[in-house]
Structures are given as structure tokens and as C-alpha cells.
Design an enzyme around this catalytic site. Structure first.
Site, PDB file in Angstrom:
ATOM      1  N   ASP A  20       0.867  -1.174   0.000  1.00  0.00           N
ATOM      2  CA  ASP A  20       0.000   0.000   0.000  1.00  0.00           C
ATOM      3  C   ASP A  20       0.913   1.235   0.000  1.00  0.00           C
ATOM      4  O   ASP A  20       2.137   1.110  -0.167  1.00  0.00           O
ATOM      5  CB  ASP A  20      -1.003  -0.032   1.175  1.00  0.00           C
ATOM      6  CG  ASP A  20      -0.351   0.263   2.524  1.00  0.00           C
ATOM      7  OD1 ASP A  20       0.901   0.313   2.605  1.00  0.00           O
ATOM      8  OD2 ASP A  20      -1.085   0.440   3.518  1.00  0.00           O
ATOM      9  N   HIS A  21       0.328   2.396   0.222  1.00  0.00           N
ATOM     10  CA  HIS A  21       1.118   3.635   0.202  1.00  0.00           C
ATOM     11  C   HIS A  21       2.176   3.650   1.306  1.00  0.00           C
ATOM     12  O   HIS A  21       3.273   4.153   1.116  1.00  0.00           O
ATOM     13  CB  HIS A  21       0.198   4.850   0.330  1.00  0.00           C
ATOM     14  CG  HIS A  21      -0.755   4.757   1.483  1.00  0.00           C
ATOM     15  ND1 HIS A  21      -1.824   3.880   1.477  1.00  0.00           N
ATOM     16  CD2 HIS A  21      -0.793   5.385   2.686  1.00  0.00           C
ATOM     17  CE1 HIS A  21      -2.478   4.002   2.624  1.00  0.00           C
ATOM     18  NE2 HIS A  21      -1.870   4.899   3.380  1.00  0.00           N
ATOM     19  N   CYS A  39       3.142  -3.079   4.003  1.00  0.00           N
ATOM     20  CA  CYS A  39       2.297  -1.924   4.335  1.00  0.00           C
ATOM     21  C   CYS A  39       3.044  -1.128   5.400  1.00  0.00           C
ATOM     22  O   CYS A  39       4.246  -1.337   5.593  1.00  0.00           O
ATOM     23  CB  CYS A  39       0.875  -2.344   4.742  1.00  0.00           C
ATOM     24  SG  CYS A  39       0.731  -3.219   6.309  1.00  0.00           S
ATOM     25  N   GLY A  40       2.368  -0.244   6.089  1.00  0.00           N
ATOM     26  CA  GLY A  40       3.074   0.590   7.058  1.00  0.00           C
ATOM     27  C   GLY A  40       3.733  -0.232   8.151  1.00  0.00           C
ATOM     28  O   GLY A  40       4.923  -0.093   8.440  1.00  0.00           O
ATOM     29  N   THR A  41       2.952  -1.097   8.756  1.00  0.00           N
ATOM     30  CA  THR A  41       3.470  -1.967   9.812  1.00  0.00           C
ATOM     31  C   THR A  41       3.729  -3.396   9.330  1.00  0.00           C
ATOM     32  O   THR A  41       4.406  -4.160  10.021  1.00  0.00           O
ATOM     33  CB  THR A  41       2.441  -2.080  10.956  1.00  0.00           C
ATOM     34  OG1 THR A  41       1.219  -2.592  10.401  1.00  0.00           O
ATOM     35  CG2 THR A  41       2.196  -0.736  11.636  1.00  0.00           C
ATOM     36  N   GLY A  42       3.127  -3.776   8.229  1.00  0.00           N
ATOM     37  CA  GLY A  42       3.146  -5.168   7.767  1.00  0.00           C
ATOM     38  C   GLY A  42       2.002  -5.971   8.355  1.00  0.00           C
ATOM     39  O   GLY A  42       1.727  -7.093   7.908  1.00  0.00           O
ATOM     40  N   ILE A  43       1.325  -5.399   9.338  1.00  0.00           N
ATOM     41  CA  ILE A  43       0.295  -6.166  10.045  1.00  0.00           C
ATOM     42  C   ILE A  43      -0.957  -6.352   9.181  1.00  0.00           C
ATOM     43  O   ILE A  43      -1.400  -7.484   8.929  1.00  0.00           O
ATOM     44  CB  ILE A  43      -0.078  -5.485  11.384  1.00  0.00           C
ATOM     45  CG1 ILE A  43       1.125  -5.467  12.334  1.00  0.00           C
ATOM     46  CG2 ILE A  43      -1.247  -6.223  12.050  1.00  0.00           C
ATOM     47  CD1 ILE A  43       0.907  -4.619  13.598  1.00  0.00           C
ATOM     48  N   GLY A  44      -1.511  -5.247   8.734  1.00  0.00           N
ATOM     49  CA  GLY A  44      -2.778  -5.333   8.004  1.00  0.00           C
ATOM     50  C   GLY A  44      -2.670  -6.165   6.743  1.00  0.00           C
ATOM     51  O   GLY A  44      -3.516  -7.030   6.473  1.00  0.00           O
ATOM     52  N   HIS A  71      10.847 -23.452   9.431  1.00  0.00           N
ATOM     53  CA  HIS A  71       9.859 -24.138  10.271  1.00  0.00           C
ATOM     54  C   HIS A  71       8.422 -23.994   9.785  1.00  0.00           C
ATOM     55  O   HIS A  71       7.609 -24.884  10.003  1.00  0.00           O
ATOM     56  CB  HIS A  71       9.952 -23.618  11.712  1.00  0.00           C
ATOM     57  CG  HIS A  71      11.184 -24.101  12.424  1.00  0.00           C
ATOM     58  ND1 HIS A  71      11.378 -23.936  13.783  1.00  0.00           N
ATOM     59  CD2 HIS A  71      12.296 -24.743  11.971  1.00  0.00           C
ATOM     60  CE1 HIS A  71      12.545 -24.461  14.132  1.00  0.00           C
ATOM     61  NE2 HIS A  71      13.128 -24.941  13.050  1.00  0.00           N
ATOM     62  N   ARG A  83       9.633 -32.932  11.208  1.00  0.00           N
ATOM     63  CA  ARG A  83       8.585 -32.715  12.193  1.00  0.00           C
ATOM     64  C   ARG A  83       7.772 -31.448  11.893  1.00  0.00           C
ATOM     65  O   ARG A  83       6.627 -31.327  12.303  1.00  0.00           O
ATOM     66  CB  ARG A  83       9.165 -32.651  13.604  1.00  0.00           C
ATOM     67  CG  ARG A  83      10.022 -31.445  13.894  1.00  0.00           C
ATOM     68  CD  ARG A  83      10.683 -31.534  15.269  1.00  0.00           C
ATOM     69  NE  ARG A  83      11.339 -30.303  15.665  1.00  0.00           N
ATOM     70  CZ  ARG A  83      12.531 -29.905  15.233  1.00  0.00           C
ATOM     71  NH1 ARG A  83      13.209 -30.648  14.368  1.00  0.00           N
ATOM     72  NH2 ARG A  83      13.071 -28.779  15.658  1.00  0.00           N
ATOM     73  N   HIS A  84       8.378 -30.529  11.155  1.00  0.00           N
ATOM     74  CA  HIS A  84       7.677 -29.279  10.837  1.00  0.00           C
ATOM     75  C   HIS A  84       6.609 -29.477   9.770  1.00  0.00           C
ATOM     76  O   HIS A  84       5.649 -28.725   9.696  1.00  0.00           O
ATOM     77  CB  HIS A  84       8.678 -28.207  10.410  1.00  0.00           C
ATOM     78  CG  HIS A  84       9.698 -27.930  11.463  1.00  0.00           C
ATOM     79  ND1 HIS A  84       9.363 -27.369  12.675  1.00  0.00           N
ATOM     80  CD2 HIS A  84      11.024 -28.199  11.511  1.00  0.00           C
ATOM     81  CE1 HIS A  84      10.454 -27.275  13.427  1.00  0.00           C
ATOM     82  NE2 HIS A  84      11.457 -27.769  12.742  1.00  0.00           N
TER      83      HIS A  84
HETATM   84  C1  RB5 Z   1      -1.982   2.904   6.346  1.00  0.00           C
HETATM   85  O1  RB5 Z   1      -2.036   4.154   6.960  1.00  0.00           O
HETATM   86  C2  RB5 Z   1      -1.639   1.833   7.385  1.00  0.00           C
HETATM   87  O2  RB5 Z   1      -2.732   1.630   8.215  1.00  0.00           O
HETATM   88  C3  RB5 Z   1      -1.213   0.550   6.700  1.00  0.00           C
HETATM   89  O3  RB5 Z   1      -0.127   0.806   5.881  1.00  0.00           O
HETATM   90  C4  RB5 Z   1      -0.803  -0.599   7.610  1.00  0.00           C
HETATM   91  O4  RB5 Z   1       0.129  -0.193   8.536  1.00  0.00           O
HETATM   92  C5  RB5 Z   1      -1.910  -1.374   8.181  1.00  0.00           C
HETATM   93  O5  RB5 Z   1      -1.732  -2.377   8.879  1.00  0.00           O
END
Ligand code: RB5
Length: 151
Positions: free
Chosen positions: A8-9, A65-70, A98, A132-133
């Protein structure tokens, strides 16, 4: 090896740096966007990249993405995807050895370019250990099947 890249951005700058580096190393790169820093919704890009890996149009995927989480959460909703959000080389290595991760997620606002490139190198060059993995990874895939059966 065919690699799909997406961001994303918030991950655009890091995705571009990874792309440049991987092209120089001779990888077959398919960059499905974004192509600028205009605000977009990360699930659209995580899903598209994950579908390409699941459908074997790419061997592996790297998404940012910004955090990689979403974007990693979105990718992991696609059946057959094991997307690992990593912040260091040890995690990147272990996610292959693993977990047989077929996608790597990174945070463009979390991880510097130098570290990210090292993580990508390690992730792409590390093989799944199996043994095992294998059984454990199969159990993950069984959870996906269970979800479907509940519908
Ligand atoms: C975008 O502002 C931000 O929410 C996205 O890049 C990401 O960090 C979401 O998990």
C-alpha cells in the site's frame, strides 16, 4: 523464481527498494502496485498478491504496508497462504525453515531498507526443513479446511 510484490502507500518506498534489488539479482518480479504514494486500502493488495501465490502464478510473495500487520492479515485469509510478518533476519529464516512461509510481510514504517533487504535475501535463500515441521504446517492447512467445513 517468480516473485509477486505488492504494497500500500505506507509500504511503497520499501517495496520499490526491494524490487530494485531483486531485479538486479535476476529474479522474475511481478509488481502489482502500488505505483505511487496515493492512499489505498492494504487488504486489496494483500489479497491480490496472495491469490497469485495460491494460484501458482507466483512462487513467492513479498508484501509491505506501514506496519506489515494489516497486509499480512489480509494475505493469510487466502487459502494456501502462510504469510509471515517479520522484523528481523532470525524470524525471516525461521519462517522458511519451520513454517514454510510462502509470503513475507514487512513494515515500511518499521523496518529500515538495509535490514529489510537482508531479510529478503535470507528468506528467499532458506529452504523448508520438513520433517517434524511438515506435520505442524499440515495442521495449519487443516485449520483452513475446518473453517470451510463450518460454512
Ligand atoms: C496505512 O495508513 C496503514 O494503516 C497501513 O499501511 C498498515 O500499517 C496497516 O496495517
Amino acid at each position: 523464481m517468480r516473485i509477486v510484490l505488492a504494497s500500500d502507500h505506507g509500504g511503497f518506498e520499501l517495496k520499490e527498494a526491494i524490487k530494485k534489488c531483486l531485479i538486479e539479482k535476476g529474479y522474475d518480479i511481478n509488481d502489482i502496485g502500488v505505483y505511487d504514494t496515493k492512499s489505498v486500502d492494504y487488504p486489496d493488495y494483500g489479497k491480490r498478491a496472495a491469490l497469485m501465490v495460491a494460484n501458482k502464478e507466483a512462487d513467492k510473495g513479498i508484501i509491505v504496508c506501514g506496519t506489515g500487520i494489516g497486509i499480512s492479515i489480509a494475505a493469510n485469509k487466502v487459502k494456501g497462504i502462510r504469510c509471515a510478518l517479520c522484523t528481523n533476519e532470525y524470524m525471516a529464516r525461521m519462517s522458511r525453515m519451520h513454517n514454510n512461509a510462502n509470503m513475507l510481510a514487512l513494515g515500511g514504517r518499521v523496518t529500515g531498507i538495509g535490514l529489510a533487504i537482508d531479510m529478503v535475501d535470507v528468506w528467499l535463500s532458506t529452504e523448508f526443513e520438513g520433517g517434524r515441521h511438515e506435520n505442524r504446517v499440515n495442521k495449519i492447512m487443516d485449520i483452513e479446511i475446518s473453517k470451510e467445513e463450518e460454512k
